[in-house]
Every structure is written in C-alpha cells, then in structure tokens.
Design an enzyme around this catalytic site. Sequence first.
Site, PDB file in Angstrom:
ATOM      1  CG  ASP A 223      64.188-107.132 -41.198  1.00  0.00           C
ATOM      2  OD1 ASP A 223      64.302-106.105 -40.332  1.00  0.00           O
ATOM      3  OD2 ASP A 223      64.702-107.821 -40.936  1.00  0.00           O
TER       4      ASP A 223
ATOM      5  CG  HIS B 101      63.835-107.182 -37.485  1.00  0.00           C
ATOM      6  ND1 HIS B 101      65.621-107.581 -38.352  1.00  0.00           N
ATOM      7  CD2 HIS B 101      64.396-107.263 -35.958  1.00  0.00           C
ATOM      8  CE1 HIS B 101      66.742-107.978 -36.949  1.00  0.00           C
ATOM      9  NE2 HIS B 101      65.837-108.147 -35.764  1.00  0.00           N
TER      10      HIS B 101
ATOM     11  CB  SER C 157      68.246-109.367 -34.351  1.00  0.00           C
ATOM     12  OG  SER C 157      68.658-107.969 -34.522  1.00  0.00           O
TER      13      SER C 157
END
EC number: 3.1.1.23
Length: 337
Positions: free
Chosen positions: A278, A306, A148
Amino acid sequence: MDLDVVNMFVIAGGTLAIPILAFVASFLLWPSALIRIYYWYWRRTLGMQVRYVHHEDYQFCYSFRGRPGHKPSVLMLHGFSAHKDMWLSVVKFLPKNLHLVCVDMPGHEGTTRSSLDDLSIVGQVKRIHQFVECLKLNKKPFHLIGTSMGGNVAGVYAAYYPSDVCSLSLVCPAGLQYSTDNRFVQRLKELEDSAATQKIPLIPSTPEEMSEMLQLCSYVRFKVPQQILQGLVDVRIPHNSFYRKLFLEIVSEKSRYSLHENMDKIKVPTQIIWGKQDQVLDVSGADILAKSITNSQVEVLENCGHSVVMERPRKTAKLVVDFLASVHNPDNNKKLN
C-alpha cells in the site's frame, strides 16, 4: 448464387454489424456511458437491487441483496470518491444467503450532496447511523465493513454505536497517526504548504492523472485503454469540486486521526486487512490497530496495494466469510467454493 441467398447474407451481416458498430461508436465517443452500463449490468447479474431511503429531506442511495436472517447483515462502506458499486467485485464471491447492503457515502453518487452537510468523519458516522436507523438494520447487530475513508468511518461508527455492530472488518482504513510519513503523505503536505490543492493525486482531471492514480493505488499494473481512462475521468470531473472539499475536510485536524482517537473504544471482534505494498496508507497501520483493539486479527496481503477490494476481491471475500464463520459460528468451517 441465388439472389435470395445473397439478400439473406446481406441482412444477416447488417444485423450483426449494427450492434458492433454501435458498441465501437460508444466506446470511442461516450466511454463514460459504457462504464455506467457496465455497472448496471454487473449489479443485475449479481442480484443487487438499488433502492432509496429518506431521513427527513436527506436521501440515501443503496444496493442490497438478500433479506435479514439468522446470520448478521453486512453493511459495506466505500472509500473516498468511489460509490456503492466498488464492492461488486467482492459481492461476486460472497454467499447468496448473506444479507448485503452497500450504501453511497454522504455526497457520493445517489446520496444527497449538500453544502450544509458535515463531511467530517464524525459527521459521516452520524449520517450512516441515520441510514441504519431508516433501514432498521440495527434491529439485530450487523457486521460492518469499510475501506480507506469508509474504514475510518466504520471504525469510528463501531466506537460511537457499539450496540449496532457485532463485528468489524477494516480494509486499509484511513484515520491513523503514524510515527513517520510515507511518500504520499509527504507529497500531500507539500501541496498543502504550497496551497496547490488543485493537484491532489486522488482527484484526477485528465487520463494521464487517472493512470497515475491507478498506479498509486494498485500494486498490479493494469494496462487500461486510453478511452477507458477518458471515460473514468469524464465520470468524475463533474464531482471534482466536491471531492476536493471532502478531501480537505477528512485530512483536516478535525478528522485526520479520527480512527486513531477512537480505536481503543472498539470492543467487537475486528478483522484488519491490508495490502503489503500500500503506497497510500502504510501497512504498519495494521499493527497500530491490532495493539489497541484487543479482539482483533490481522491479514496482510502480499503483492497488493491500497485498492485491496479491486485487486484481491476473491481473497477479500474469503477472509470476510471465514472471519464471520469463526466469530459467529465457531463450529462452522465453511469455505468459499
């Protein structure tokens, strides 16, 4: 029944009841303390040691296992509002002979939080480079993993400091420019337009908002007890003003597309891992990266959102180990047990 026997049972029952009652009381009254103890216990069980290192007056907190050897060291960068311990679920499945380093990103957990710090992606890249220099981790090129926000930083780091990195794993990284916005990004833009920055979905302040965030970030629907949700919120609330400042910085024009702007400069072998479901960062980002990074391979995980590291830790570890083996020792087809 003999009185001594009765006394023995009373004492034994009391001895057992005290820790049980203490645990129940802690669970009900101080769930955040239990969460901290949980991470401490897990680090200890996995052999991860916590250390601090300083660059001038700036402190970095990190955990590590093993020592540098003939295999590349592995540096792991966590995501927004997380901490070094988020990698423990993956560390559990990584070989003991790997040198692992998990660092708290700038402003997170035990790493210095300064109002003067540059929290942009490039600013964070420079901080992580200071950390690498402090540990002399780049005496030999290392493998860099980021997820991320940490994936954004990892990718830009590989572009800025190519001689430091021998290979790269990007797990659903931020920092890419998409042709169309997904629902999450559309919602963020609506909040931005209305100046309602107090309601960022990734910065919960109630158990209900925490539950919504977990559902946003995960494909698997976890049934989390209310007390645990409260504990997770209690741990985060003191830091929410910082998280809000950081979030607004990394989605600003300066940082929003940092990885996109630098991905063509990444020359090391790169592994791209993404959850197919995601909802935060669309899986099409994997193709964007693969088309720009020549020496890359894509792994899309079915039934995964995610939070790849949390949802599929064993699979993530296996993919990383197999990738390292294929890149750094092609003759070795070692598999995870």
